[in-house]
Design a protein around this motif. Structure first.
Motif, PDB file in Angstrom:
ATOM      1  N   ASN A   1       0.812  -1.212   0.000  1.00 44.07           N
ATOM      2  CA  ASN A   1       0.000   0.000   0.000  1.00 44.07           C
ATOM      3  C   ASN A   1       0.848   1.266   0.000  1.00 44.07           C
ATOM      4  N   ASP A   2       1.817   1.360   0.912  1.00 45.13           N
ATOM      5  CA  ASP A   2       2.629   2.582   1.000  1.00 45.13           C
ATOM      6  C   ASP A   2       3.395   2.870  -0.290  1.00 45.13           C
ATOM      7  N   PRO A   3       4.096   1.877  -0.877  1.00 50.80           N
ATOM      8  CA  PRO A   3       4.795   2.172  -2.130  1.00 50.80           C
ATOM      9  C   PRO A   3       3.857   2.619  -3.247  1.00 50.80           C
ATOM     10  N   LEU A   4       2.697   1.980  -3.371  1.00 46.89           N
ATOM     11  CA  LEU A   4       1.792   2.344  -4.459  1.00 46.89           C
ATOM     12  C   LEU A   4       1.157   3.707  -4.232  1.00 46.89           C
ATOM     13  N   VAL A   5       0.895   4.060  -2.971  1.00 43.46           N
ATOM     14  CA  VAL A   5       0.401   5.405  -2.679  1.00 43.46           C
ATOM     15  C   VAL A   5       1.408   6.434  -3.182  1.00 43.46           C
ATOM     16  N   HIS A   6       2.686   6.219  -2.880  1.00 43.63           N
ATOM     17  CA  HIS A   6       3.727   7.157  -3.331  1.00 43.63           C
ATOM     18  C   HIS A   6       3.776   7.228  -4.854  1.00 43.63           C
ATOM     19  N   LEU A   7       3.684   6.077  -5.527  1.00 45.17           N
ATOM     20  CA  LEU A   7       3.832   6.063  -6.979  1.00 45.17           C
ATOM     21  C   LEU A   7       2.631   6.721  -7.671  1.00 45.17           C
ATOM     22  N   VAL A   8       1.422   6.472  -7.168  1.00 48.74           N
ATOM     23  CA  VAL A   8       0.247   7.120  -7.757  1.00 48.74           C
ATOM     24  C   VAL A   8       0.321   8.630  -7.544  1.00 48.74           C
ATOM     25  N   ARG A   9       0.673   9.040  -6.325  1.00 52.09           N
ATOM     26  CA  ARG A   9       0.804  10.472  -6.047  1.00 52.09           C
ATOM     27  C   ARG A   9       1.905  11.097  -6.907  1.00 52.09           C
ATOM     28  N   ASN A  10       2.996  10.373  -7.070  1.00 51.40           N
ATOM     29  CA  ASN A  10       4.113  10.890  -7.848  1.00 51.40           C
ATOM     30  C   ASN A  10       3.712  11.075  -9.315  1.00 51.40           C
ATOM     31  N   ALA A  11       2.910  10.125  -9.843  1.00 48.63           N
ATOM     32  CA  ALA A  11       2.477  10.241 -11.232  1.00 48.63           C
ATOM     33  C   ALA A  11       1.576  11.457 -11.430  1.00 48.63           C
ATOM     34  N   VAL A  12       0.688  11.685 -10.463  1.00 49.82           N
ATOM     35  CA  VAL A  12      -0.237  12.816 -10.578  1.00 49.82           C
ATOM     36  C   VAL A  12       0.484  14.141 -10.341  1.00 49.82           C
ATOM     37  N   ASP A  13       1.399  14.174  -9.362  1.00 52.86           N
ATOM     38  CA  ASP A  13       2.072  15.419  -8.996  1.00 52.86           C
ATOM     39  C   ASP A  13       3.212  15.749  -9.953  1.00 52.86           C
ATOM     40  N   HIS A  14       4.118  14.793 -10.166  1.00 48.29           N
ATOM     41  CA  HIS A  14       5.310  15.042 -10.979  1.00 48.29           C
ATOM     42  C   HIS A  14       5.153  14.615 -12.434  1.00 48.29           C
ATOM     43  N   GLY A  15       4.426  13.501 -12.650  1.00 48.15           N
ATOM     44  CA  GLY A  15       4.420  12.902 -13.981  1.00 48.15           C
ATOM     45  C   GLY A  15       3.632  13.670 -15.015  1.00 48.15           C
ATOM     46  N   VAL A  16       2.366  13.958 -14.714  1.00 47.37           N
ATOM     47  CA  VAL A  16       1.512  14.588 -15.721  1.00 47.37           C
ATOM     48  C   VAL A  16       1.549  16.111 -15.597  1.00 47.37           C
ATOM     49  N   GLU A  17       1.296  16.772 -16.716  1.00 49.42           N
ATOM     50  CA  GLU A  17       1.350  18.224 -16.760  1.00 49.42           C
ATOM     51  C   GLU A  17       0.012  18.827 -16.328  1.00 49.42           C
ATOM     52  N   SER A  18       0.039  20.122 -16.117  1.00 44.21           N
ATOM     53  CA  SER A  18      -1.204  20.843 -15.860  1.00 44.21           C
ATOM     54  C   SER A  18      -2.008  20.892 -17.148  1.00 44.21           C
TER      55      SER A  18
END
Length: 631
Positions: free
Chosen positions: A342-359
């Protein structure tokens, strides 16, 4: 003392069932944003929330009943067409479901939840009255703030000789930790609710008190205590029972043959029958082992269903349009591993939304669709499961990652210049690395990806990154299906056996003096044009070698490849790792028994290598970080 005395069993059933119901409600709410006129979806959401309210009422949890009742009224007005779903209205509903999940957490600790926040109740009342409740995206109160747990550092280097002696000479050196067995099925909570003598009236909130500034676990990410029960398909239990019966019959046959042999009957037919019975027992035990493992397997969709809400809330807070697409949720994985993921996937999903995709504005300027896509998938490949998080964002720049690592003092310029693109992507796993210049409630502290890699390695997994600038990033996690049984390679040094995870082993090669050479003062061996560092197991254990190593085990973990030099190897085995009683030395994952009854230590290779790097870090400056990248 629990405030639910006498109702503990009912409380646990309620929390288990209602937590799943609430996760389903959250996911359907995310879908409702895309299809606001879907009456069937609204009816499903209404029924789910109504069921939760009924269970809370039976437990006399008046604060939860109050919140659920008002939220339920909103759903009722929406499905009757009295209200139209807006972004602000959805934010209030999400705040309510988040508050309900927080209440679950309190109830899981045996504490009656407090009354809902007065501001939330006021917002619900305003929405019910038809007032305009829209608010800016960045003002959403549902911004997720889940944080991963970080393990405490383990003690320093053990005395390996003393440790091995203590374990092998102890009378009872091994201990099996058993999970409490699930109890027989009880009457469903919904049925017991129907038998409640009196319904609990909706509690009226007291006069609004000054709003406190204590930060709540927003976004509904607070989770109840880890479950110690598991749902098993009865067909799988029947299979275990049938195999147990077959093993019983084979045991009886062996007992009869043993009696005959003890009485002097050693004829060829008797010995042949004995050999057949032993072979049959071996086959049945293997089948039983596999059947028992299947009872621990659960669909990973139970974990994945938490993330659409997480992605939605974070995207709303950041002003982005993100669609989280989930596939492969029926893929099965060991229950304990699902919980630890759970913890690793929470970080990865958040990272994709925050860092990965553009505005939205950046995507339109780049000629992309305003709405970005994050794809979370799982599939079984052989005896491993591969989980991938893919986004269609801006991708990562190797040059930018190297520059950021230098700015933060994680590597020097010379090291950065020696890294290729693949190695540069691995920089994001360094402790303290972040591409954000400013720390926010979402990111910037440089702990997320470091925690991800550490937790995945604890599960004997590997993590890999592929990224193309302007197109997006794909992060893949490869994990064994279960940790209960571990395939290992048993090697020997100084006449002592040790086991290393087979998942890390690529091949075994002979070590010849002519094949070794030094590069920058380090011993290496070239294997198919690949220069690999040579590390002796005696050196990692800090033992004095008794002979020159004869074999090298080529090992691979994530981006780290090296050759482990050993005296000899015994072979492959499937072992059950048992924890060491009152001992957890660094570099040891546990212990197991060999076929002859001797104790074999199972090594944690990542921990051994990290320990060696920490030992040499003081004299080699940035070499510790370089090792993390170039092996």
């Amino acid at each position: 003392m629990s405030e639910f005395a006498g109702m503990e069993e009912l409380l646990q059933d309620f929390l288990l069932e209602s937590s799943e119901l609430l996760s389903d409600v959250d996911n359907k709410l995310v879908e409702l944003e895309k299809r606001p006129n879907d009456k069937a979806l609204l009816n499903d959401i209404f029924r789910g929330f109504h069921t939760i309210k009924g269970g809370a009422g039976f437990l006399s949890a008046a604060p939860m009943v109050t919140l659920c009742h008002r939220t339920e009224n909103l759903f009722d007005k929406l499905r009757n067409g009295e209200l139209i779903l807006s972004q602000g209205l959805m934010d209030i509903i999400m705040d309510s479901t988040g508050a309900v999940r927080d209440m679950f957490g309190r109830m899981g600790q045996g504490v009656m939840p407090a009354m809902p926040d007065a501001a939330l109740l006021a917002a619900l009342d305003a929405a019910l009255a038809g007032e305009n409740v829209d608010r800016p995206a960045h003002a959403s109160a549902t911004a997720p703030t889940a944080q991963a747990s970080v393990s405490l550092p383990l003690p320093g280097s053990p005395d390996w000789a003393l440790l091995h002696s203590a374990i092998t000479q102890a009378a009872s050196p091994l201990r099996v930790e058993a999970t409490p067995a699930p109890q027989a099925p009880k009457q469903p909570v919904a049925e017991r609710q129907a038998q409640a003598p009196h319904p609990v009236a909706e509690a009226q909130p007291a006069a609004p008190a000054p709003r406190q500034t204590v930060k709540q676990p927003a976004g509904g990410n607070a989770m109840p205590p880890q479950e110690n029960t598991i749902r098993i398909d009865t067909h799988r239990l029947d299979q275990v029972l049938n195999l147990s019966g077959e093993i019983g019959l084979t045991k009886n046959r062996l007992t009869t043959l043993r009696t005959e042999i003890l009485q002097g009957n050693t004829e060829t037919n008797t010995l042949r029958s004995l050999d057949e019975a032993v072979s049959q027992l071996d086959l049945l035990v293997g089948d039983l082992q596999n059947a028992v493992m299947k009872t621990r397997m659960q669909p990973i969709g139970r974990l994945f269903q938490k993330y659409p809400r997480l992605a939605r809330d974070l995207a709303r807070q950041l002003g982005k349009e993100v669609d989280l697409v989930i596939t492969g949720e029926e893929t099965e994985l060991d229950k304990t591993m699902i919980e630890d993921l759970n913890d690793p996937l929470v970080h990865l999903v958040r990272n994709a939304v925050d860092h990965g995709v553009e505005s939205t504005e950046e995507r339109i300027a780049a000629g992309k669709s305003p709405q970005s896509a994050v794809h979370l998938s799982a599939e079984q490949i052989g005896d491993h499961i591969v989980i991938s998080i893919t986004d269609d964002g801006k991708g990562m720049s190797a040059e930018m990652l190297r520059r950021k690592a230098i700015e933060k003092g994680l590597i020097d310029a010379e090291t950065a210049n020696s890294l290729d693109e693949k190695q540069s992507l691995q920089l994001i796993f360094l402790p303290g690395f972040s591409t954000k210049d400013q720390i926010s409630s979402v990111s910037g502290r440089g702990v997320g990806m470091d925690v991800v890699r550490t937790n995945i390695q604890k599960l004997n997994g590997r993590i890999d990154i592929n990224s193309i600038q302007g197109e997006g990033t794909r992060i893949s996690i490869s994990l064994p299906l279960t940790l209960a049984i571990l395939p290992v390679l048993v090697v020997r040094v100084c006449d002592q056996p040790f086991a290393v995870p087979l998942a890390m082993v690529r091949e075994i090669i002979p070590i010849e003096a002519a094949s070794m050479q030094e590069v920058s003062g380090r011993p290496t061996i070239v294997v198919r044009d690949e220069i690999l560092p040579l590390k002796t197991l005696t050196g990692l254990l800090q033992w004095a070698p008794t002979q020159a190593p004869a074999f090298g085990v080529l090992m691979q973990s994530a981006e780290r490849a090296f050759i482990l030099a050993v005296d000899s190897f015994i072979g492959r085995d499937d072992v059950v790792i048992k924890p060491l009683e009152n001992i957890r030395p660094r570099g040891v994952a546990g212990a197991t028994l060999s076929g002859d009854g001797s104790v074999v230590l199972v090594l944690d290779m990542e921990d051994l290598l990290k320990q060696q790097q920490e030992t040499t870090a003081g004299s080699s400056g940035h070499s510790r970080h370089l090792d993390l990248i170039t092996y």
